[in-house]
Enzyme design. Structure first.
Site, short mmCIF file in Angstrom:
data_model
loop_
_atom_site.label_atom_id
_atom_site.label_comp_id
_atom_site.label_asym_id
_atom_site.label_seq_id
_atom_site.Cartn_x
_atom_site.Cartn_y
_atom_site.Cartn_z
CB CYS A 75 67.08 10.09 6.04
SG CYS A 75 67.65 8.71 5.05
CG HIS A 131 66.79 5.25 6.80
ND1 HIS A 131 67.35 6.48 7.10
CD2 HIS A 131 66.38 4.74 7.99
CE1 HIS A 131 67.28 6.70 8.40
NE2 HIS A 131 66.69 5.66 8.96
#
Length: 507
Positions: A75, A131
């Site tokens: 991610c 993130h």
């Protein structure tokens, strides 16, 4: 001054101003839509099992890439590459980010798509998962604001407690509190609201919409889940989250059409990496976290009716690392000055004008993985295996996997078991405790960076994707010249990236 000459000067100035305003008006709005953990064959237009009529329509009326790749196999690195057009290690992101454990974040020195467009006169907004670094406790980190976004509504990582009724969204840094609804719909609600209320309605805009779906913890409306199977079936819930996201995107597309902005809006859709579900990656080798094709391959849809002819399929190997230079190329904006971009401008492929050129091969690095590097050049993929050792309590991780698989009813021989046990909807206090320990044990440690920077490769493997798309046969010994050529390119790029990569262990 002669009055006629003065009038001519005035007309010239007015013409220049008018042309400048016209150019500004002609620049496309830009919308990036990013799924989380979506497989390369989830969507209907890619032969997948999920009903995605909105995305299928964008693909049919746009350009659909068949050999498209995420910025990384996990991610945070993938998102860092997407937003900067640079290899993730250059940007400061080595692995999956845990803000409360890590110092690392997207370096403030990095130039993002938002900053490029903001400087070109765009209004910029981010919606959804981030993130790539947010302040957590005493660990101060730049927010989306410092990376070029005028407005943002999102979260540092996943929606909690699940996609349904999340409680951890923030708006421009301030907690929003409990929300009612599903995260994909809530994100689009806020995006539409921003469009309706932004200060200058005539200003071109950039919306960066990063959905949480279909990452765990999974949740979707029962009426959608029932389309795909039993309400408790994880595959059905997973599919329903993708379906629900497509419906949310449909509301955004309808809004753009209603306001007359759709035809001059560049919409780009992709995923941050492959799925953790091996049945959603088209049978490719590897899943999320793997530098094989199954972990890297993702959808790539480009839509802009005013900018290029739709109804086409493009087979050129490409990826989200190409977003920044491509957006600059399509919008007629200069690329960041003095910044080395690892991506290429895809606009010649999209507009069918000029010649596409990639100055360096596509490269993916996962410094904590056994498969340290993957380099793509044409049909060839060269994989470099890690030549250094990192501290790892593998015995304890294996024991935790065994216990969690037994508790969740998962076959311990399941491929990619680590992703399966951490993404299941099964939950209990003891299971969550074990999962927390497992996640900590496999989380990237900044103390490893000196070892990584001093390390290298142990061996290399070569695959020809034109004849071996599943990467089953290493042909490095049969093609020694190709192997040596790509190995030389890989080592040169690796050295260059490592020279840029910061050592968070010293900070």
């Amino acid at each position: 001054m002669d009055p006629i000459f003065s009038r001519i000067i005035c007309l010239v100035i007015c013409t220049l101003v008018s042309n400048s305003a016209f150019a500004q008006q002609r620049r496309p709005n830009v919308v990036i839509l990013l799924a989380d953990d979506l497989g390369s064959e989830d969507l209907g237009c890619y032969g997948g099992p999920v009903k995605t009529p909105v995305l299928d329509s964008l693909a049919e009326r746009g350009v659909r890439f068949t050999d498209f790749h995420a910025g990384a196999a996990v991610c945070s690195p993938s998102r860092a590459t997407l937003i900067t057009g640079r290899q993730n290690l250059r940007t400061g992101i080595y692995g999956v980010l845990q803000d409360h454990w890590h110092n690392m974040h997207l370096l403030e020195r990095e130039v993002t798509i938002a900053e490029v467009l903001q400087q070109a006169g765009y209004g910029t907004a981010h919606f959804g998962k981030w993130h790539i670094g947010m302040t957590s406790g005493k660990r101060k980190k730049p927010s989306p604001t410092e990376h070029g976004f005028d407005y943002w509504f999102g979260l540092s990582n996943g929606a909690s407690p699940s996609h349904k009724n999340p409680v951890n969204f923030r708006r421009n840094g301030k907690p929003v509190g409990p929300l009612k609804g599903y995260s994909c719909q809530l994100v689009v609600d806020d995006a539409i609201s921003w469009l309706e209320t932004k200060a200058n309605p005539d200003q071109p805009f950039f919306m960066n919409i990063w959905f949480n779906e279909p990452h765990s913890k999974l949740a979707a409306p029962d009426e959608i889940v029932s389309i795909y199977g039993d309400l408790k079936d994880e595959a059905a819930i997973y599919s329903a989250t993708v379906d629900n996201t497509d419906r949310a995107i449909g509301r955004l597309v309808a809004k753009l059409k209603k306001t007359g902005q759709l035809n001059n809006t560049l919409i780009i859709y992709s995923s941050d990496h492959g799925s953790y579900r091996s049945d959603r990656n088209g049978g490719l080798n590897g899943n999320k976290g793997s530098n094989f094709q199954g972990g890297l391959r993702s959808p790539g849809i480009f839509f802009w009716p005013n900018g290029f002819r739709g109804g086409r399929v493009e087979n050129t190997p490409s990826g989200s690392v190409d977003f920044l230079p491509t957006i600059c190329g399509l919008a007629g904006i200069d690329k960041p000055n003095g910044v080395h971009l690892d991506g290429a401008d895809l606009s010649p492929l999209l507009t069918e004008k000029g010649t596409f050129k990639r100055d360096q091969p596509l490269l993916w690095l996962s410094p904590a993985s056994g498969h340290l590097a993957t380099l793509r050049d044409g049909n060839y993929t060269l994989m470099g295996y890690r030549g250094y050792k990192l501290p790892s309590d593998q015995a304890r991780k294996n024991e935790l996997l065994r216990q969690m698989a037994k508790m969740a009813g998962i076959d311990p021989s399941t491929p990619n078991l680590g992703s399966q046990v951490t993404n299941t909807t099964f939950s209990s206090p003891e299971y969550n405790r074990l999962k927390g320990e497992f996640v900590r044990l496999r989380t990237f440690q900044e103390a490893w960076i000196p070892t990584i920077k001093a390390g290298g490769f142990s061996r290399f493997a070569l695959y020809d994707l034109s004849t071996d798309p599943l990467q089953k046969k290493d042909i490095s010994k049969q093609r020694p010249k190709v192997t040596e050529r790509l190995k030389k390119q890989l080592l040169t790029l690796y050295k260059d990236v490592m020279a840029d990569a910061p050592d968070w262990n010293l900070k």
